[in-house]
Write a protein that holds these residues in place. Structure first.
Motif: not given
Length: 908
Positions: A249-254
């Motif tokens: 999972a990624y913390p944000g779109l960036s």
């Protein structure tokens, strides 16, 4: 001289590549942006083409001109993409010729060939036409191919005159030019489809708000996308989790390894707007927002982010979407069913309806091409999806559940085109009589929400059903069987006489016909069926019929061409318990693909409808009861009848003076800013602008004037009785309050009537309308009512005192086509009276249709027309005469339903 042009503060529309542009007037605050457009964002060659030279002062002068304070006869519009001015267009009326305007266009080099100039020009021409401009002119260089293509592709007639290397372009503005409307429509369709590609054909998807908690909405959608075999990249976004379901999972779109085409938002309501803005800044091109409960401010911010960053939006408060195309295979919804791949496009507003519909379609075996849960429908609508399915090369059936319409006229125009290619079915949701209770006049009373929706569906060729069950039952037939002809003749074949009679009754209930079979055919049928069989239609095969005999019976009926549909009713008996004697074998083993539709009824079947798979791969729908089968056949018949009619055009009308009508309306609203009912004299003047057939009327303000008016009637040859009608502002039904006198026109009778009116109505009495008595004939009524959502609606029916008693009326949205006029005068229950009945002569039907066409044109030309009621209209074989009319106006800004713009759903 035209006044300063009113124009909405902002209008958002799609460019040809699907990018969202904002169109708005330029003002002094935009001068720097306008200068930058001309000086920096246009090349030397572009400036030379625009200004016919290379003057250094040209950008400054252009910015000063475009951004000057508003002035009469001038309007400058700018096209903005993400706060950047990418194009400008302006018109200015020619001195001494206020009906002609000079126009100019400028587009930034990097935004050329994106449709900026065309979009600006469409909106500029609309605004100019509303201000009375009838033609535009422009000077161009002969070598400026780009601008010449813009004019050529516009869809209007273009006249060019070459003079010393410059070309004078002249374009008449015909607001009713069907070629222009079609060109605008095609540009809109193409842009719409382009904008939906990231949504319905995404190469990468991010689920924002995917949770570690099993059973949550975000986690469920993420797992369904994975398990469904999505062909593109899938990423989970959650700032509080490193892994979800074993995947990173990624913390944000960036932080994502790429930019997703589509983001699915399953975040708390207060986070939706900021998440959407983050998506837009990251380059996401489409959003599906599952979250519900957004505040008004959050809703506005969500939509603002989507429009600013050119993201198409499904939702909020939706179930999600599913795309079964094998190149995509995206199931991003949290319903229990897994949509089967197929060719039925499904769009619903209600998540619950969507779940139920998907489950029934899946159980029945009807596969889905695309499923879209529209939710609160802030952006993507049924209109968008119809245009997508029209173009995707895969969808051959569209199923809709729409609770509201943002732009019903645009939807209707799209649906008229799409339904020529594929069946479009809908649930007629929200039927209610509440819309009638507060109505003031006959016309308004006729225009309930149900009537307006039914008018929309009828004109567009949409099959409207009354529930999900009926929708699925009808879809089962249209999806698997050919259409009957419009003759709608049916042969009922049954192995039990009583069931055949029930089926025959059901067919008649739904307007289908059961013709008596020809004698030779009946004899042939009886010869091949068991003893005791009858063949009068319904055909009673008896319970002893075997599969081979039943199959031969059906084959013979089809070959005879005596009927256009077969309805086979079967009842399980003790004689059919063995597989060899099962009568369903007659259908299963014979070709399912026949020239005419075949439907079956199997009494005792546990489900409302299911398919029987035939030997040739075709499928026959089997219903649990005859009513459902007959109803589905009736819907198929109606579709066949609609397709048999060629697309209609608006009738050509002469003797119409829209400019005079608009001037009258403007003067009345200047004096009455809140609107109101026109007095009889102004009513006659307005209707006279469209040559509507009003009886001779004289307005008398007092007793003396009434006597003189009655005498003039006698002098003009109107002998015998006259009609005297008391009038006061706000009056609704004259006859209900005794405000009508019919009798002798001598002085004494007239004076006595006036005094009676004066005694009974007192100070309310404003005057009296004096008319000759009309010759007897068929009393009709016709009218217009302006619906806040659907726009003007033309209503027609039986008039006089029977209007409300018999409730025999029909309605269509304007503008009326020739097909609409024909249908309106033939589908009434009282239609036999119009064509001649029991010795009564037929009325002048051409005159009736002409009256409806003129009313429709009046309503389209004058949007301030809130309500018009012509009742009664006396129809005879030789003429048509309206003896009473009422018109109400209200302030309303013109709305062009065909002008390209994105809807503002938060305001719907």
């Amino acid at each position: 001289m035209p006044t300063a042009q009113p124009f909405p503060s902002t209008v958002e529309a799609l460019l040809s590549d699907g990018t969202t542009a904002t169109i708005r007037p330029l003002g002094p605050a935009d001068r720097e942006a306008a200068y930058d457009l001309h000086a920096v964002r246009m090349s030397d060659e572009s400036r030379r083409q625009r200004f016919f030279g290379a003057s250094r002062l040209a950008p400054q002068l252009a910015a000063d001109r475009l951004c000057a304070p508003p002035r009469p006869g001038f309007l400058a519009l700018g096209a903005w993409v993400d706060r950047e001015l990418v194009g400008a267009a302006d018109y200015e009326t020619v001195c001494g010729r206020p009906d002609t305007a000079e126009i100019a266009l400028a587009v930034a080099d990097e935004w050329q060939r994106h449709g900026v100039a065309t979009l600006l020009l469409e909106h500029l021409l609309h605004a100019a036409r509303e201000q009375g401009v009838l033609a535009i002119e422009a000077d161009t260089l002969a070598g400026n191919r780009a601008v010449h293509k813009v004019f050529t592709d516009l869809g209007l007639r273009v006249h060019r005159h070459l003079d010393h290397g410059e070309i004078r372009v002249q374009v008449p503005l015909d607001e009713r030019d069907e070629h222009y409307r079609s060109a605008v429509e095609e540009r809109g369709r193409s842009a719409d489809v382009a904008s939906l590609v990231p949504l319905l054909r995404p190469r990468s998807v991010a689920v924002v708000g995917a949770s570690r908690r099993p059973g949550s909405v975000g986690r469920t959608v993420l797992e369904k996308i994975r398990q469904g075999g999505f062909k593109g990249e899938l990423w989970a976004v959650n700032p509080y989790a490193e892994r979800i379901g074993g995947e990173p999972a990624y913390p944000g779109l960036s932080e994502l390894p790429g930019t997703p085409d589509l983001a699915v938002l399953a975040v708390p309501p207060g986070v939706v707007s900021s998440a959407a803005e983050e998506c837009g800044q990251a380059g996401v091109r489409a959003l599906v927002v599952l979250t519900s409960g957004l505040s008004g401010a959050d809703a506005q911010q969500l939509l603002h982010s989507c429009r600013r960053h050119s993201m198409r939006l499904v939702g909020p408060n939706c179930l999600g979407i599913a795309v079964t195309n094998d190149a995509v295979r995206l199931d991003a919804e949290f319903g229990a069913a897994w949509p089967l791949p197929g060719t039925a496009g499904v769009a619903v507003q209600s998540g619950g309806v969507g779940i139920a519909l998907l489950e029934r379609l899946t159980w029945l075996g009807i596969g889905v091409s695309d499923f879209v849960s529209l939710g609160d429908k802030y952006d993507v609508s049924g209109n968008d999806l119809l245009q997508w399915w029209e173009s995707d090369g895969r969808t051959n059936l569209a199923l809709l559940h729409l609770e509201s319409f943002g732009n019903p006229r645009a939807f209707s125009r799209t649906a008229r085109r799409v339904t020529r290619k594929i069946p479009v079915l809908t649930v007629d949701a929200g039927r209610s009589a509440a819309g009638r209770r507060g109505a003031a006049s006959h016309t308004a009373a006729a225009a309930t929400s149900t009537v307006t929706r039914q008018a929309l569906f009828s004109q567009a060729g949409i099959t409207a059903t009354r529930g999900i069950g009926e929708l699925v039952e009808t879809a089962a037939l249209l999806h698997a069987q050919p259409l009957p002809t419009a003759r709608s003749s049916v042969a009922v074949v049954s192995n039990a006489g009583g069931v055949g009679i029930l089926a025959a009754d059901a067919c008649v209930d739904y307007g289908l016909t059961l013709p008596e079979l020809p004698a030779h055919l009946a004899i042939d049928l009886v010869d091949l069926l068991p003893p005791g069989a009858t063949a009068a239609n319904p055909v009673d095969t008896t319970a002893a019929v075997g599969p081979d005999e039943l199959r031969s019976c059906l084959d013979l009926l089809e070959r005879s061409r005596s009927v256009e549909a077969l309805l086979v009713c079967l009842v399980p008996t003790a004689l059919t318990t063995s597989p060899e004697q099962d009568p369903l074998r007659a259908l299963r083993d014979s070709p399912g693909r026949r020239r005419i539709p075949v439907v079956a009824v199997l009494l005792g079947q546990e489900v409302p409808v299911q398919y029987l798979d035939c030997a040739d791969g075709a499928r026959i729908p089997i219903y649990a009861d005859p009513q459902s089968a007959a109803r589905a056949l009736a819907h198929a018949r109606d579709r066949a009848a609609w397709l048999a009619e060629p697309p209609g055009a608006e009738p050509a009308l002469t003797d119409c003076d829209p400019e005079a009508a608009k001037d009258l309306v403007a003067r009345f609203l200047d004096a009455h800013p809140d609107g109101g009912w026109l007095n009889p004299s102004l009513t006659a003047d307005l209707l006279g602008c469209y040559s509507l057939p009003l009886t001779t009327s004289v307005w008398a303000p007092d007793e003396h004037g009434m006597v003189l008016a009655a005498r003039s009637m006698r002098q003009l040859g109107h002998e015998g009785k006259i009609a005297l009608k008391a009038y006061w502002p706000g009056q609704v039904h004259k006859s209900d309050v005794g405000a009508v006198y019919l009798g002798p026109g001598d002085d004494a009778s007239v004076r006595s009537t006036f005094r009676d009116f004066e005694n009974r109505f007192g100070e309310r009495l404003a005057g009296v309308v004096v008319q000759p008595m009309a010759a007897p004939g068929t009393e009709l009524f016709a009218g217009i009512v302006q619906d806040q959502v659907f726009g003007p609606l033309t209503v027609f029916g039986l008039g006089g005192t029977a209007t409300d008693l018999l409730d025999d009326r029909t309605a269509r949205l304007t503008p009326l086509t020739e097909n609409d006029l024909h249908t309106m005068t033939t589908e009434l229950r009282c239609a036999p009276l119009l064509f001649g009945y029991h010795g009564h002569p037929a009325v002048d039907l051409t005159a009736v249709q002409d009256l409806l066409a003129r009313l429709s044109r009046l309503a389209d030309d004058v949007p301030q027309l809130a309500e018009a009621d012509l009742n009664p209209v006396i129809a005879t074989p030789d003429a048509l005469l309206c003896v009473d009319a009422r018109v109400r106006l209200e302030p309303r800004h013109p709305f062009d339903p065909y002008l390209r713009r994105l809807r503002r759903p938060v305001e719907d």
